[in-house]
Design a protein around this motif. Structure first.
Motif, short mmCIF file in Angstrom:
data_model
loop_
_atom_site.label_atom_id
_atom_site.label_comp_id
_atom_site.label_asym_id
_atom_site.label_seq_id
_atom_site.Cartn_x
_atom_site.Cartn_y
_atom_site.Cartn_z
N HIS A 56 -13.96 -4.98 -12.98
CA HIS A 56 -13.85 -4.89 -11.52
C HIS A 56 -15.16 -5.27 -10.84
N GLN A 65 -27.84 -5.37 -13.10
CA GLN A 65 -28.11 -3.94 -13.04
C GLN A 65 -28.54 -3.37 -14.38
N MET B 34 -24.62 0.01 -36.42
CA MET B 34 -24.14 -0.90 -35.38
C MET B 34 -23.24 -0.16 -34.39
N LEU B 36 -23.42 2.95 -33.75
CA LEU B 36 -24.31 3.86 -33.02
C LEU B 36 -24.92 3.16 -31.82
N ALA B 37 -25.38 1.92 -32.05
CA ALA B 37 -25.98 1.15 -30.95
C ALA B 37 -24.95 0.92 -29.84
N LEU B 38 -23.75 0.52 -30.23
CA LEU B 38 -22.71 0.23 -29.24
C LEU B 38 -22.30 1.50 -28.49
N GLY B 40 -23.95 4.29 -28.11
CA GLY B 40 -25.04 4.75 -27.26
C GLY B 40 -25.14 3.94 -25.98
N GLY B 41 -24.99 2.62 -26.09
CA GLY B 41 -25.06 1.77 -24.92
C GLY B 41 -23.95 2.09 -23.93
N VAL B 42 -22.74 2.27 -24.46
CA VAL B 42 -21.59 2.59 -23.62
C VAL B 42 -21.79 3.94 -22.92
N LEU B 44 -24.64 5.49 -22.24
CA LEU B 44 -25.72 5.37 -21.26
C LEU B 44 -25.21 4.75 -19.96
N ILE B 45 -24.58 3.60 -20.10
CA ILE B 45 -24.16 2.87 -18.92
C ILE B 45 -23.01 3.59 -18.21
N LEU B 48 -24.64 6.86 -16.65
CA LEU B 48 -25.51 6.54 -15.52
C LEU B 48 -24.72 5.93 -14.37
N PHE B 55 -26.91 2.77 -11.73
CA PHE B 55 -26.04 1.65 -11.41
C PHE B 55 -25.18 1.95 -10.21
N ALA B 63 -15.20 2.28 -13.62
CA ALA B 63 -16.21 1.79 -14.56
C ALA B 63 -16.20 2.62 -15.83
N SER B 66 -13.12 2.00 -17.87
CA SER B 66 -13.16 0.69 -18.49
C SER B 66 -14.01 0.70 -19.75
N LEU B 67 -15.06 1.48 -19.72
CA LEU B 67 -15.94 1.57 -20.90
C LEU B 67 -15.40 2.54 -21.94
N ARG B 69 -12.55 3.00 -23.45
CA ARG B 69 -11.81 2.50 -24.61
C ARG B 69 -12.76 1.95 -25.67
#
Lengths: 163, 154, 145
Positions: A56, A65, B34, B36-38, B40-42, B44-45, B48, B55, B63, B66-67, B69
């Motif tokens: 979106h 960002q 691998m 763990l990295a993914l 953790g990134g999901v 965090l974003i 936040l 953001f 948002a 969407s993340l 899944r």
């Protein structure tokens, strides 16, 4: 002719880290856990470009960002990585996993530079619903593959430790 | 009862296979890293973005969902690779303090995440409660990761 | 090449390079199962010729004298300094020439390498390098008796 790797390895600074009880484990832990901050955030941007997440929001906006967070992660990884390198320098010189990791990092960097120079301008004008150009999507796929391999190579370093 | 379960795992053909293989544990652990990295990134974003801290997503809840899944797939990968790593020496993990701590923290992290998700209704996000809940959940997940590192060091 | 076709090539090269790079033949180092035989516990006694008190793993090199008087050099792999220290073993507890009794698992490749699990120090203390329940030599005994 000086062996720079050995010279670094032999310094008191490197030796202290290498023989430490707590410092080395902490540095190594910071390095591994910061993966989420750097590689994880890169992965999310790549997944957006590929249209898997955050559809979106325009891809360029997601990238803009998230990138500061990625740079923070990179700073932490570079600093902790440099300390680990200094501590183990002589052992890394002939370590195929380490050398591979460095090569992969360079490739990943080049891939990111290409994205910044080529794909980012083309994404700028696109709305959230638009599909990213092929070049951008290929770059995102390459990024995911490269960083995955960096992680694999990094973990493999311990497997080639000389003794 | 758990003790019996771990012992049964230790006696299983799967555990023997992992223990005897020269490459299985290595590959499994790399997959774990691998994921763990993914994950953790999901986290965090998503976290936040949900609190609007770092953001500005036009639709915060959207948002997160969407993340979500991708996050769940990464978590599934972490659980699967984790279970296989345990197979390399189930009794060692059973008695390992750091492993036990990690499992307890994992339970709390999952509960905290469920609480955060409960509080999300489209458009109706209460700032203070959500920020606190999200921060708590993120900290718990971080603690899970730290406990995981301790397994290797003790 | 046009910019359009450059990236697929780059991606393919990167992937190919990465795949080739990760296909290293000798994975057999490190991970316990990879390098050591969990069914072959072994004990050696020898005097220290070299010590590497390092992260991520420590290494002790012992000269072992067999019944015929032949000397062979063995490498023993232990935990990192923090791991050893928590079990009561500090760097200053040993020096070159000291005699150690090492129980551990033999390397699969037949080399004189041991994953050290229990070490008897010159002062008589036994240090257990594993974790409780892992089934190694010394598992189940009181630690640092």
């Amino acid at each position: 002719m000086i062996d720079l790797w050995q010279a670094i390895y032999d310094t008191p600074f490197a030796t202290t880290i290498r023989e430490s009880e707590v410092v080395f484990p902490v540095i190594e832990s910071v390095h591994v856990l910061s993966l989420a901050l750097m590689a994880g955030t890169i992965a999310v941007v790549d997944l957006r470009v590929l249209g898997v997440v955050l559809r979106h929001t325009p891809a360029v906006r997601v990238e803009r960002q998230i990138t500061p967070l990625t740079w923070l992660g990179f700073a932490v990884m570079a600093a902790s990585g440099a300390l680990l390198f200094i501590a183990e320098a002589a052992d890394l010189k002939h370590n195929p996993a380490f050398l591979t990791k460095v090569a992969l990092l360079i490739l990943a960097g080049v891939n990111m530079a290409i994205f910044q120079w080529h794909s980012r301008p083309r994404l700028a004008g696109l709305g959230a619903a638009s599909r990213a150009p092929l070049a951008a999507r290929l770059g995102a796929a390459a990024s995911l593959a490269l960083w995955a391999c960096v992680i694999v190579a990094g973990r493999a370093i311990a497997y080639f430790h000389p003794h | 009862m758990l003790h019996t379960l771990f012992q049964a795992y230790a006696a299983s053909p799967l555990s023997h296979a992992i223990r005897g293989s020269s490459w299985a544990f290595a590959i499994i652990e790399m997959a774990h890293l691998m994921m763990l990295a993914l994950f953790g990134g999901v986290l965090l974003i998503g976290g936040l973005g949900l609190t609007g801290t770092a953001f500005q997503f036009p639709d915060r809840t959207g948002a997160w969902l969407s993340l979500r899944r991708t996050g769940l797939w990464a978590l599934a990968g972490l659980v699967l690779s984790g279970l296989l790593m345990i197979g390399s020496n189930p009794m060692k993990y059973y008695f390992h303090t750091a492993f036990r701590a990690k499992m307890v923290l994992l339970a709390f992290a999952v509960i905290a995440s469920a609480i955060v998700e409960r509080g999300i209704r489209p458009g109706a996000v209460r700032p203070i409660l959500t920020n606190f809940a999200v921060a708590t959940a993120l900290l718990l997940w971080f603690a899970v990761a730290v406990a995981g590192r301790m397994i290797g060091f003790f | 090449m046009s910019s359009r076709s450059r990236l697929p090539v780059l991606a393919a090269l990167a992937l190919g390079f990465a795949l080739a790079a990760t296909a290293q033949p000798s994975w057999a180092h490190h991970s316990f199962a990879a390098e050591f035989d969990g069914d072959k516990p072994i004990r050696i006694t020898g005097h220290i010729t070299k010590v590497q008190w390092t992260n991520p793993h420590s290494y002790f090199y012992l000269d072992v004298i067999d019944t015929k008087g032949h000397i062979s050099s063995w490498a023993c792999e232990g935990g990192g300094p923090g791991s050893l220290s928590r079990r009561g073993w500090k760097k200053q507890d040993i020096k070159i020439g000291d005699v150690l009794v090492v129980d551990g698992f033999l390397a699969k490749d037949g080399s004189r390498t041991i994953d050290a699990r229990r070490v008897k120090l010159p002062d008589g203390r036994s240090i257990y390098g594993g974790t409780p329940g892992d089934g190694g030599p010394g598992d189940g005994e009181a630690v640092n008796k």
